[in-house]
Design an enzyme around this catalytic site. Sequence first.
Site, mmCIF file in Angstrom:
data_model
loop_
_atom_site.group_PDB
_atom_site.id
_atom_site.type_symbol
_atom_site.label_atom_id
_atom_site.label_comp_id
_atom_site.label_asym_id
_atom_site.label_seq_id
_atom_site.Cartn_x
_atom_site.Cartn_y
_atom_site.Cartn_z
ATOM 1 N N SER A 1 21.957 6.365 2.599
ATOM 2 C CA SER A 1 22.386 7.523 1.798
ATOM 3 C C SER A 1 22.515 7.147 0.321
ATOM 4 O O SER A 1 22.300 7.995 -0.549
ATOM 5 C CB SER A 1 23.687 8.128 2.345
ATOM 6 N N ASN A 2 22.864 5.907 0.026
ATOM 7 C CA ASN A 2 22.898 5.501 -1.387
ATOM 8 C C ASN A 2 21.485 5.448 -1.971
ATOM 9 O O ASN A 2 21.272 5.835 -3.115
ATOM 10 C CB ASN A 2 23.618 4.155 -1.546
ATOM 11 N N ARG B 1 18.025 -19.012 6.233
ATOM 12 C CA ARG B 1 18.344 -17.810 5.454
ATOM 13 C C ARG B 1 17.766 -17.926 4.046
ATOM 14 O O ARG B 1 17.334 -16.947 3.456
ATOM 15 C CB ARG B 1 19.861 -17.596 5.412
ATOM 16 N N ASN C 1 25.246 -4.472 -6.228
ATOM 17 C CA ASN C 1 25.681 -4.101 -4.872
ATOM 18 C C ASN C 1 26.731 -3.005 -4.973
ATOM 19 O O ASN C 1 27.434 -2.910 -5.979
ATOM 20 C CB ASN C 1 26.295 -5.322 -4.179
ATOM 21 N N HIS D 1 30.101 -1.560 -2.889
ATOM 22 C CA HIS D 1 31.050 -1.918 -1.824
ATOM 23 C C HIS D 1 32.084 -0.804 -1.671
ATOM 24 O O HIS D 1 32.604 -0.322 -2.672
ATOM 25 C CB HIS D 1 31.737 -3.249 -2.166
ATOM 26 N N GLU E 1 30.504 6.945 -4.085
ATOM 27 C CA GLU E 1 29.443 5.927 -4.121
ATOM 28 C C GLU E 1 28.172 6.552 -4.678
ATOM 29 O O GLU E 1 27.482 5.962 -5.513
ATOM 30 C CB GLU E 1 29.166 5.373 -2.716
HETATM 31 C C1 GAR Z 1 28.060 2.245 2.158
HETATM 32 O O1 GAR Z 1 29.332 2.790 2.397
HETATM 33 C C2 GAR Z 1 28.169 0.950 1.385
HETATM 34 O O2 GAR Z 1 29.201 0.957 0.437
HETATM 35 C C3 GAR Z 1 28.476 -0.026 2.489
HETATM 36 O O3 GAR Z 1 27.649 0.374 3.542
HETATM 37 C C4 GAR Z 1 27.416 1.771 3.464
HETATM 38 C C5 GAR Z 1 25.927 1.995 3.466
HETATM 39 O O4 GAR Z 1 25.646 3.357 3.523
HETATM 40 N N1 GAR Z 1 28.214 -1.384 2.081
HETATM 41 C C6 GAR Z 1 28.951 -2.415 2.465
HETATM 42 O O5 GAR Z 1 29.905 -2.319 3.214
HETATM 43 C C7 GAR Z 1 28.539 -3.741 1.874
HETATM 44 N N2 GAR Z 1 29.563 -4.728 2.061
HETATM 45 P P1 GAR Z 1 24.189 3.897 3.213
HETATM 46 O O6 GAR Z 1 23.222 3.057 4.056
HETATM 47 O O7 GAR Z 1 24.243 5.331 3.668
HETATM 48 O O8 GAR Z 1 23.931 3.759 1.743
#
Ligand code: GAR
Length: 219
Positions: A15-16, A67, A109, A111, A176
């Site tokens: 979604s981001n 990795r 990133n 968070h 976000e």
């Molecule tokens: C979001 O809430 C992001 O902040 C979080 O995962 C979700 C991804 O959503 N990220 C973390 O927790 C990283 N540590 P999305 O795939 O819909 O963008």
Amino acid sequence: MAGLSLGVLASGRGSNLQAIIDEIEAERLDATIRIVIVDNPDAYATERAKRYSIGHMYIDPKGFISRDEFFKKIAEELKLRGVDLVILAGFMRIVRKPLIDAFPNRIMNIHPALLPSFPGLHGQKQAGDYGARITGCTVHFVDEGMDTGPVIIQAAVPVMPEDTEDTLSERILKLEHRIYPEAIRLYAEGRLKVEGRKVKVEGNRPQDGYIVNPPLRGA
Ligand code: GAR
């Protein structure tokens, strides 16, 4: 539109990624997504990339002896496509040195907590379980630590007594989707300067770097 060349790394829903695509499509962000790389074959982020004819690629972490090698391959693919800025959008791995060295202060990133509080997985649940009254989300540059790099923008939301992990996550996610494109826009405009662990926003308007939303009920 050309502008800044982005490479997006994602593991899931995306979604981001969608919020960034929407800003580009609306011509509010002068950028082009050159590639979406996922580490999960079922990541919905791939469907979103397909919908907009954005190049996409699944890289299986299990196909590498370490990795570091996995991140070296990612760095190579991003470099091949002339990526300027790497966007971690729900990418659930700690980035290793080969990628960080290839893009110094050029990886962002998001968070779902106000760092340095509640790093790692399930930032929203951690804040709720802790009893925090205020939480939010953070866009930061990536260093070798887990969610430790210099902060670019933060947004705050209240934690309501009746919140579940889902309702709180939903409230945070809306912000976000605002702050991630905004952070990329500031970068694209050449206005972010990293000084030690601080990020200076040049031509600072008072609101740059802060969003507090929504107001408390009755306020
Ligand atoms: C979001 O809430 C992001 O902040 C979080 O995962 C979700 C991804 O959503 N990220 C973390 O927790 C990283 N540590 P999305 O795939 O819909 O963008």
